[in-house]
Design an enzyme around this catalytic site. Structure first.
Site: not given
Ligand code: FE2
Length: 443
Positions: A301, A380, A350, A374, A344, A359
């Site tokens: 994605h 994360h 973020e 983060h 990531h 979520y």
């Molecule tokens: Fe991220």
């Protein structure tokens, strides 16, 4: 129109009947009284109906047209008619540079703010989590939360330090501004430009949500590149108010946030006395459920930048001071794909909040009204439970429609305020969600 605060029932009724102008960044014009708006010039020798003409500049006079923001206001009295401002208590508001704590590489997550004391209005209920940059340099941003249960009565607020992107999470807001009235309920966002006076009345018994205070370039729609002329947030879905004014001769406190401090002056009238206006520097609201979500129809994605609603550009192309990103309901259809957000580490920092539901990368602990931070390069991604489930899931088309999350993503690390770093509602043990990720490697 009264200058006093409305009850939530009165405010709700007003909110239901509001009319808007549509389009992002348009050269709008509006008059609450026919004939109030001058034509063919901005500052005639005598403005119509005995009004004062006043320009409000949101950008330097000479900035390129794509970034130029200004409006002309035609008002009963000029804003200049006020006594000196004096300092008042900053409450729980803090401003960049953030130096109360050291920047923290740890992943942090908070529960919602505790309920405020009775009689807390929007301004008194603002609580700063952290931020970056320097308000006096017009760089960076701050993350605030608010919790309110009373209208602002006989007082208005304006922020010289930046624009305010307001994201209601619980309860709606009626925003009475110099440009007219807007309402925003959970699922919608509102933006008050730098310097615009406004006051807030809750539409429900209490109101709670998030605020991004953007010290940098005003938010704009992102470029679409190969996506084409349509997609993501549509310009026509942004709504600006129509002119509405208060002709009230009663002491009204104007609280101005200036370079981090709150200053107060009492006008002898309501400064929401703009009878007509035209221009591009206006408040607006946007319904995030209108966001046209674009994603993969093959595999993998795209990066979450595909969910950008608004971006505050910096002097480096593609590198935002802050992006406002929304994770709206969408279909996941990728074949042979780990579908939740990937693991990531990011040079950008973020902050995520949740408006409703859940979520898809966090099975538990990330709750509406709470938030996670983060910071730059912190590792994360999905929690253990989500990873296990998504790795074994049958990859049928799947609708993600049980939540609405958003992100303030910023180029600089976010430093928490002392009150956020030491808050009782800071979740101790957030790291635990990534413990127990099993070793699967077999050489
Ligand atoms: Fe991220």
């Amino acid at each position: 129109m009264s200058d006093g605060g409305s009850t939530s029932e009165q405010a709700s009724k007003i909110a239901e009947g509001l009319a808007y102008l549509t389009g992002f960044g348009n050269e709008h014009s509006s008059e609450a009284v026919p004939g109030a708006l001058p034509h063919g010039r901005n500052s005639p020798q005598r403005s119509p109906l005995g009004l004062y003409a006043e320009q409000l500049s949101g950008s330097a006079f000479t900035e390129p047209r794509t970034h130029n923001r200004r409006s002309w206001l035609y008002r009963i009295r000029p804003s200049a008619a006020h006594p000196p401002f004096t300092r008042v208590d900053n409450g729980a508001l803090r401003t960049a540079p953030f130096t109360e704590t050291v920047p923290d590489p740890n992943r942090l997550r908070w529960n919602p703010l505790p309920d405020p004391a009775p009689g807390t209005d929007f301004l008194a209920g603002l609580w700063t989590l952290g931020g970056n940059g320097d308000a006096t340099q017009r760089t960076g941003m701050a993350i605030h939360l608010y919790a309110a249960n009373a209208p602002m009565t006989d007082r208005v607020f304006s922020d010289s330090d930046g624009e305010l992107l307001i994201v209601p999470e619980r309860g709606g807001l009626l925003l009475r501004t110099e440009f007219g009235l807007l309402s925003a309920r959970p699922g919608e966002m509102a933006l008050i430009p730098r310097g615009v006076r406004f006051r807030v009345e809750p539409l429900d018994a209490d109101a709670r949500g998030y605020v991004c205070e953007n010290y940098g370039q005003p938010f704009e729609l992102p470029n679409l590149g190969p996506i084409g002329a349509n997609g993501l947030a549509a310009a026509r879905d942004f709504r600006a108010p129509v002119a509405a004014y208060e002709d009230v001769e009663r002491p009204t406190e104007v609280v101005n946030k200036f370079c981090g401090n709150l200053w107060s002056a009492t006008y002898d009238h309501s400064p929401l006395d703009v009878v007509a206006w035209h221009g591009t520097h206006t408040p607006y609201v946007y319904d995030m459920r209108r966001f046209n979500v674009i994603g993969s129809i093959s595999f993998d994605h795209p990066d979450p930048s595909i969910f950008t609603v608004l971006t505050s550009p910096s002097d480096t192309p593609g590198l935002a001071g802050v992006d406002f990103v929304v994770f709206a309901p969408r279909w996941l259809v990728g074949e042979d794909t780990f579908r939740p957000p990937y693991f990531h580490r990011n040079v950008m920092s973020e902050y995520m909040g949740l408006i409703e539901g859940a979520y898809d990368a966090k099975a538990e602990g990330f709750v509406p009204g709470g938030g996670s931070l983060h910071n730059m390069m912190s590792a994360h991604g999905p929690d253990r439970e989500t990873f296990d489930r998504a790795s074994a899931a049958e990859l049928k088309p799947q609708k993600i429609d049980d939540g609405l999350a958003f992100m303030f993503e910023t180029r600089w690390p976010v430093t928490a305020t002392a009150q956020a770093a030491g808050a009782e509602h800071l979740q101790r043990g957030y790291d635990d969600v990534w413990q127990g990720l099993e070793r699967h490697f077999r050489a």
